[in-house]
Design an enzyme around this catalytic site. Sequence first.
Site, PDB file in Angstrom:
ATOM      1  N   MET A  53       0.830  -1.205   0.000  1.00 41.79           N
ATOM      2  CA  MET A  53       0.000   0.000   0.000  1.00 41.79           C
ATOM      3  C   MET A  53       0.868   1.261   0.000  1.00 41.79           C
ATOM      4  O   MET A  53       0.371   2.354   0.265  1.00 41.79           O
ATOM      5  CB  MET A  53      -0.933   0.006   1.213  1.00 41.79           C
ATOM      6  CG  MET A  53      -1.896  -1.172   1.222  1.00 41.79           C
ATOM      7  SD  MET A  53      -3.327  -0.897   2.272  1.00 41.79           S
ATOM      8  CE  MET A  53      -2.559  -0.650   3.854  1.00 41.79           C
TER       9      MET A  53
ATOM     10  N   LEU B  92       6.814   2.983   1.751  1.00 45.29           N
ATOM     11  CA  LEU B  92       7.599   1.757   1.915  1.00 45.29           C
ATOM     12  C   LEU B  92       8.704   1.896   2.960  1.00 45.29           C
ATOM     13  O   LEU B  92       9.234   2.979   3.194  1.00 45.29           O
ATOM     14  CB  LEU B  92       8.196   1.366   0.563  1.00 45.29           C
ATOM     15  CG  LEU B  92       7.153   1.198  -0.547  1.00 45.29           C
ATOM     16  CD1 LEU B  92       7.840   0.856  -1.864  1.00 45.29           C
ATOM     17  CD2 LEU B  92       6.117   0.136  -0.189  1.00 45.29           C
TER      18      LEU B  92
ATOM     19  N   HIS C 177       9.090  -3.922   3.461  1.00 48.41           N
ATOM     20  CA  HIS C 177       8.736  -4.091   2.046  1.00 48.41           C
ATOM     21  C   HIS C 177       9.990  -4.440   1.221  1.00 48.41           C
ATOM     22  O   HIS C 177       9.925  -5.242   0.287  1.00 48.41           O
ATOM     23  CB  HIS C 177       8.126  -2.798   1.491  1.00 48.41           C
ATOM     24  CG  HIS C 177       6.880  -2.339   2.197  1.00 48.41           C
ATOM     25  ND1 HIS C 177       6.869  -1.265   3.061  1.00 48.41           N
ATOM     26  CD2 HIS C 177       5.609  -2.793   2.171  1.00 48.41           C
ATOM     27  CE1 HIS C 177       5.636  -1.076   3.520  1.00 48.41           C
ATOM     28  NE2 HIS C 177       4.858  -1.989   3.007  1.00 48.41           N
TER      29      HIS C 177
ATOM     30  N   ASP D  34       1.761  -9.352   9.128  1.00 51.29           N
ATOM     31  CA  ASP D  34       0.304  -9.394   9.005  1.00 51.29           C
ATOM     32  C   ASP D  34      -0.116 -10.861   8.909  1.00 51.29           C
ATOM     33  O   ASP D  34      -0.511 -11.352   7.846  1.00 51.29           O
ATOM     34  CB  ASP D  34      -0.134  -8.594   7.773  1.00 51.29           C
ATOM     35  CG  ASP D  34       0.259  -7.136   7.900  1.00 51.29           C
ATOM     36  OD1 ASP D  34      -0.465  -6.384   8.553  1.00 51.29           O
ATOM     37  OD2 ASP D  34       1.328  -6.754   7.379  1.00 51.29           O
TER      38      ASP D  34
ATOM     39  N   SER E 249       4.125   1.136   8.140  1.00 52.62           N
ATOM     40  CA  SER E 249       3.898   2.481   7.595  1.00 52.62           C
ATOM     41  C   SER E 249       3.196   3.345   8.631  1.00 52.62           C
ATOM     42  O   SER E 249       3.294   4.572   8.601  1.00 52.62           O
ATOM     43  CB  SER E 249       3.042   2.391   6.328  1.00 52.62           C
ATOM     44  OG  SER E 249       3.615   1.476   5.414  1.00 52.62           O
TER      45      SER E 249
HETATM   46  P1  AMP Z   1       1.367  -2.878   3.510  1.00 47.40           P
HETATM   47  O1  AMP Z   1       1.989  -1.878   2.579  1.00 47.40           O
HETATM   48  O2  AMP Z   1       1.339  -2.460   4.929  1.00 47.40           O
HETATM   49  O3  AMP Z   1       0.064  -3.433   2.991  1.00 47.40           O
HETATM   50  O4  AMP Z   1       2.350  -4.127   3.492  1.00 47.40           O
HETATM   51  C1  AMP Z   1       2.689  -4.772   2.289  1.00 47.40           C
HETATM   52  C2  AMP Z   1       3.357  -6.085   2.604  1.00 47.40           C
HETATM   53  O5  AMP Z   1       4.510  -5.848   3.402  1.00 47.40           O
HETATM   54  C3  AMP Z   1       2.454  -7.027   3.427  1.00 47.40           C
HETATM   55  O6  AMP Z   1       2.605  -8.351   2.938  1.00 47.40           O
HETATM   56  C4  AMP Z   1       2.994  -6.879   4.813  1.00 47.40           C
HETATM   57  O7  AMP Z   1       2.781  -8.026   5.620  1.00 47.40           O
HETATM   58  C5  AMP Z   1       4.477  -6.676   4.541  1.00 47.40           C
HETATM   59  N1  AMP Z   1       5.115  -6.033   5.695  1.00 47.40           N
HETATM   60  C6  AMP Z   1       4.670  -4.942   6.368  1.00 47.40           C
HETATM   61  N2  AMP Z   1       5.477  -4.665   7.418  1.00 47.40           N
HETATM   62  C7  AMP Z   1       6.459  -5.608   7.400  1.00 47.40           C
HETATM   63  C8  AMP Z   1       7.596  -5.866   8.227  1.00 47.40           C
HETATM   64  N3  AMP Z   1       7.894  -5.098   9.283  1.00 47.40           N
HETATM   65  N4  AMP Z   1       8.380  -6.918   7.908  1.00 47.40           N
HETATM   66  C9  AMP Z   1       8.091  -7.707   6.836  1.00 47.40           C
HETATM   67  N5  AMP Z   1       7.041  -7.509   6.016  1.00 47.40           N
HETATM   68  C10 AMP Z   1       6.229  -6.481   6.283  1.00 47.40           C
END
Ligand code: AMP
Length: 290
Positions: free
Chosen positions: A30, A33, A37, A153, A189
């Site tokens: 989303m 980053l 990510h 998540d 984020s």
């Molecule tokens: P988001 O942009 O928050 O939807 O996250 C995109 C992807 O990044 C999702 O698969 C999240 O689980 C992963 N993600 C978010 N935070 C972390 C983190 N701290 N470590 C590893 N992966 C993450």
Amino acid sequence: MEVVSDVGALRERVRGIRCRGGSIGLVPTMGYLHDGHVRLAAEARAENDYVIASIYLNPTQFGPNEDLASYPRELSRDEDILRTAGVDVLFLPDTETMYPDGPTQQTIWVEPGSLAEHLCGASRPGHFQAVATVVAKLFNMVQPDRAYFGQKDAQQAAIIARMVRDLAFPLEIRIVETVREKDGLALSSRNVYLSREERPQAAALSRALAAGRAAIQSGERDARQVEAVMRARITKGAPRSRIDYVAVVDPVSLQPVDRIDREALLAVAVYFGTTRLIDNTLASTDRKAA
Ligand code: AMP
């Protein structure tokens, strides 16, 4: 790195890759980053010939009182990060592309059933239905060989893995370990919302999970006792917070367990003001395992 917003152009690019026999790894995000990510992109880079990342702030997965309007955005920085991570294509769809008749006219949804009953699903009704649906759309648009999701998540990852199995999507799901700050706070984020007083207290989430895991490894088998240990850590370490849930569940079915006799998922969600943070860890009953 090529930036593509149009699904027709994306499909053409994917066709070209396929003609050359190339494999594709997809990293859905989303935006805004961080190194979590980047870890996903790095794993995708290592395992595939081409990496496609997507940035889409899916409106249907935000509740009416959630942070869709204020969700942090910084597209040019995100593009630099993805370019540096070796991403080949950034897919940046708009809402018309993702919801041709508009988000309110989406009729067919992916229903995650009992997997969305507990944990975040309980306080975010409809959230995982929207997540599963938008991810299914992305899978159909990109047609990747592998797609990368964070363990951070955990409920989302379990639901997507199950969707791929139940609906026979022709791809593999890779779950990537959570990337953390030095004090243990899981990168998110949403961490930018934390005030100066809240930020150090937010480390209480990962400390509570570590305490829960340690209790299991030293022989505690009563899930309610383990939850009590975690709650106490959060209350003590983060007095400015309000607990949404502290739970011990089965890692696959995501149903609460009473007695811990095999690997369990320890999960917490905590509010600091209106900022909601989540974290989790897998806990083994094996005393030798870390
Ligand atoms: P988001 O942009 O928050 O939807 O996250 C995109 C992807 O990044 C999702 O698969 C999240 O689980 C992963 N993600 C978010 N935070 C972390 C983190 N701290 N470590 C590893 N992966 C993450």
